[in-house]
Scaffold this active site. Sequence first.
Site, PDB file in Angstrom:
ATOM      1  N   HIS A  69      -0.626  10.345  -2.822  1.00 31.09           N
ATOM      2  CA  HIS A  69      -1.821   9.723  -2.256  1.00 31.09           C
ATOM      3  C   HIS A  69      -3.134  10.415  -2.615  1.00 31.09           C
ATOM      4  O   HIS A  69      -4.152   9.773  -2.814  1.00 31.09           O
ATOM      5  CB  HIS A  69      -1.704   9.636  -0.734  1.00 31.09           C
ATOM      6  CG  HIS A  69      -2.996   9.288  -0.083  1.00 31.09           C
ATOM      7  ND1 HIS A  69      -3.680  10.135   0.735  1.00 31.09           N
ATOM      8  CD2 HIS A  69      -3.757   8.184  -0.195  1.00 31.09           C
ATOM      9  CE1 HIS A  69      -4.795   9.554   1.128  1.00 31.09           C
ATOM     10  NE2 HIS A  69      -4.877   8.374   0.583  1.00 31.09           N
ATOM     11  N   GLU A  80       1.344  -0.614  -5.060  1.00 29.45           N
ATOM     12  CA  GLU A  80       0.274   0.342  -5.362  1.00 29.45           C
ATOM     13  C   GLU A  80       0.816   1.720  -5.730  1.00 29.45           C
ATOM     14  O   GLU A  80       1.793   2.188  -5.132  1.00 29.45           O
ATOM     15  CB  GLU A  80      -0.661   0.503  -4.151  1.00 29.45           C
ATOM     16  CG  GLU A  80      -1.905   1.278  -4.528  1.00 29.45           C
ATOM     17  CD  GLU A  80      -2.605   1.967  -3.364  1.00 29.45           C
ATOM     18  OE1 GLU A  80      -1.951   2.305  -2.374  1.00 29.45           O
ATOM     19  OE2 GLU A  80      -3.824   2.182  -3.476  1.00 29.45           O
ATOM     20  N   GLU A 134      -3.979   3.408  -8.915  1.00 28.47           N
ATOM     21  CA  GLU A 134      -5.329   3.933  -8.641  1.00 28.47           C
ATOM     22  C   GLU A 134      -5.489   5.295  -9.292  1.00 28.47           C
ATOM     23  O   GLU A 134      -4.708   6.220  -9.022  1.00 28.47           O
ATOM     24  CB  GLU A 134      -5.571   4.068  -7.128  1.00 28.47           C
ATOM     25  CG  GLU A 134      -6.963   4.652  -6.855  1.00 28.47           C
ATOM     26  CD  GLU A 134      -7.272   4.949  -5.398  1.00 28.47           C
ATOM     27  OE1 GLU A 134      -6.489   4.526  -4.509  1.00 28.47           O
ATOM     28  OE2 GLU A 134      -8.284   5.618  -5.151  1.00 28.47           O
ATOM     29  N   ASP A 174      -0.914   5.552  -6.196  1.00 28.53           N
ATOM     30  CA  ASP A 174      -2.034   6.499  -6.270  1.00 28.53           C
ATOM     31  C   ASP A 174      -1.623   7.588  -7.256  1.00 28.53           C
ATOM     32  O   ASP A 174      -0.508   8.117  -7.167  1.00 28.53           O
ATOM     33  CB  ASP A 174      -2.296   7.142  -4.904  1.00 28.53           C
ATOM     34  CG  ASP A 174      -2.826   6.135  -3.891  1.00 28.53           C
ATOM     35  OD1 ASP A 174      -3.728   5.357  -4.242  1.00 28.53           O
ATOM     36  OD2 ASP A 174      -2.337   6.149  -2.748  1.00 28.53           O
ATOM     37  N   HIS A 224       0.838  -1.203   0.000  1.00 31.47           N
ATOM     38  CA  HIS A 224       0.000   0.000   0.000  1.00 31.47           C
ATOM     39  C   HIS A 224       0.873   1.253   0.000  1.00 31.47           C
ATOM     40  O   HIS A 224       1.619   1.492   0.949  1.00 31.47           O
ATOM     41  CB  HIS A 224      -0.889  -0.029   1.256  1.00 31.47           C
ATOM     42  CG  HIS A 224      -1.839   1.123   1.356  1.00 31.47           C
ATOM     43  ND1 HIS A 224      -1.745   2.076   2.352  1.00 31.47           N
ATOM     44  CD2 HIS A 224      -2.913   1.463   0.606  1.00 31.47           C
ATOM     45  CE1 HIS A 224      -2.716   2.953   2.214  1.00 31.47           C
ATOM     46  NE2 HIS A 224      -3.452   2.600   1.163  1.00 31.47           N
TER      47      HIS A 224
END
Length: 465
Positions: free
Chosen positions: A81, A66, A167, A68, A39
């Site tokens: 983020h 991950e 993401e 973002d 994460h």
Amino acid sequence: MVNRVDYKILIIKSSGWIFLLLVMMAVFAQAGDKIVIAHRAASGYLMEHNLPSVALAVAMGSDYIEQDLVMTQDDQVIVLHGPTLDRVTNVAELFPGRERKDGKFYAIDFTLAEVKQLHLKEPYPNSGRFPDNNKNLQLIVPTFQEELELIRGLEKTLHKSIGIYPEIKQPWFHRKEGKDISMTVVKILREYGYKSQEDKIFLQCFDPEELRRIHDELFPVLQMNLKLIQLIDDNNGNETKSLQWGEWINYNYDWITSKSGLRTLSSYIAGIGMDKSMLVDNAGNLLLPDLVSDAHSLGMVVHPYTFRREKESVPPYVGTFDELLEFFYFKVGVDGVFTDYCGDAVVFLQNRASGSAAEPAVEGEGRQLLPAQPTVAPKVPLSPVMPQAVPVDGPGVTPVTAPEAAAVTVPEPPASTLSPEPAQVPSPSPVSVSGPEMVPIPAPVPVSEPVIPSTLLPSEVKSAK
Ligand code: G3P
Ligand code: CA
């Protein structure tokens, strides 16, 4: 020659071993299928979203890293983020007066050259994480391309396939600012060779209409078809908004966890992700008891977030971080977890698969968090395209405020979960009405009729009896 009677005796004698073998295969297959998603990279060990942290997460054996993603003023995609820079950089110090009316510094108001001048800071200081007094370290915000470049390079030198889990952050916000982040991100992915369902990537977003658009419109144009993950937010969160009669309204996710909602998703989505508190309450009760099995029945994976090892972040129904992982991986039955402590989670799964007793989850003491890297040929063939181009909210810290992070509260199980009725997929945003500070919004993507298979899910069969 073995006659019929001997044959039967042989089968009876062997059946115990066969049974044992099948059980062992089932256990290993179960453990082996579980994945660890780093994460925001190895954020628990070396701050979030920076290249050394990515390298560490890879070295620790994470299955997926991950990213973002948000955009800068000059249309560059950076790994951050949320849309604002305040929480993780010294932007306020370096660029005083560049904040908006809400007091926040938005990445979209800065050029990439300006963002590159900023230094990262640990967003959870005094939490036992990486020391924040690292003035000479100068970790910086990476671009998406830099991170892909690093990962593609490590795939080559480590002889392994490394998953990515980007993401697309708040497409509604980017659209409001005149930018199409989804198209930009998807084009970059294609440039780096991510094209098909076989590629080791999950592309995630909280916005259901945007995922539908990516699947129905962008992928066909770019001849791509990646695995998509639908993130599910609390209705009070700020992750997804739509413009309705001139006002930005929070998206209502109520339809999505119902059986028919899941069926609708499964026609174009590979899996779902949600805050773990949406699945289990503070007493350890399952809030949506059928959700995981229903998703699996429909061929979808379930990846909840965010798993942290700090005492404040381990829920009361378990004693340790390892017990928390055990509970979610093997009792709730999820397929993977987003965790700030990817190394701990990798070691947990390895210990479990090898049958060794889980070590006590003592922070940092005697735990081997850097598993040996394979020296053999990759298990999964690398993508042929290797371009040369270019709290809780936190562990016992002040909660992050919107719009950067949406705290997800424990919802009541929606009544619709038990309803066999087809989900009413909310209509796309009505015709856009430009308000102050707003730019024209592209025409909404029509949501096609849900595909409802005639078969019942196992849990429906159960309840129908
Ligand atoms: O994307 C899954 C999880 O990371 C969502 O939460 O706010 O950390 O991006 P956030
Ligand atoms: Ca995320």
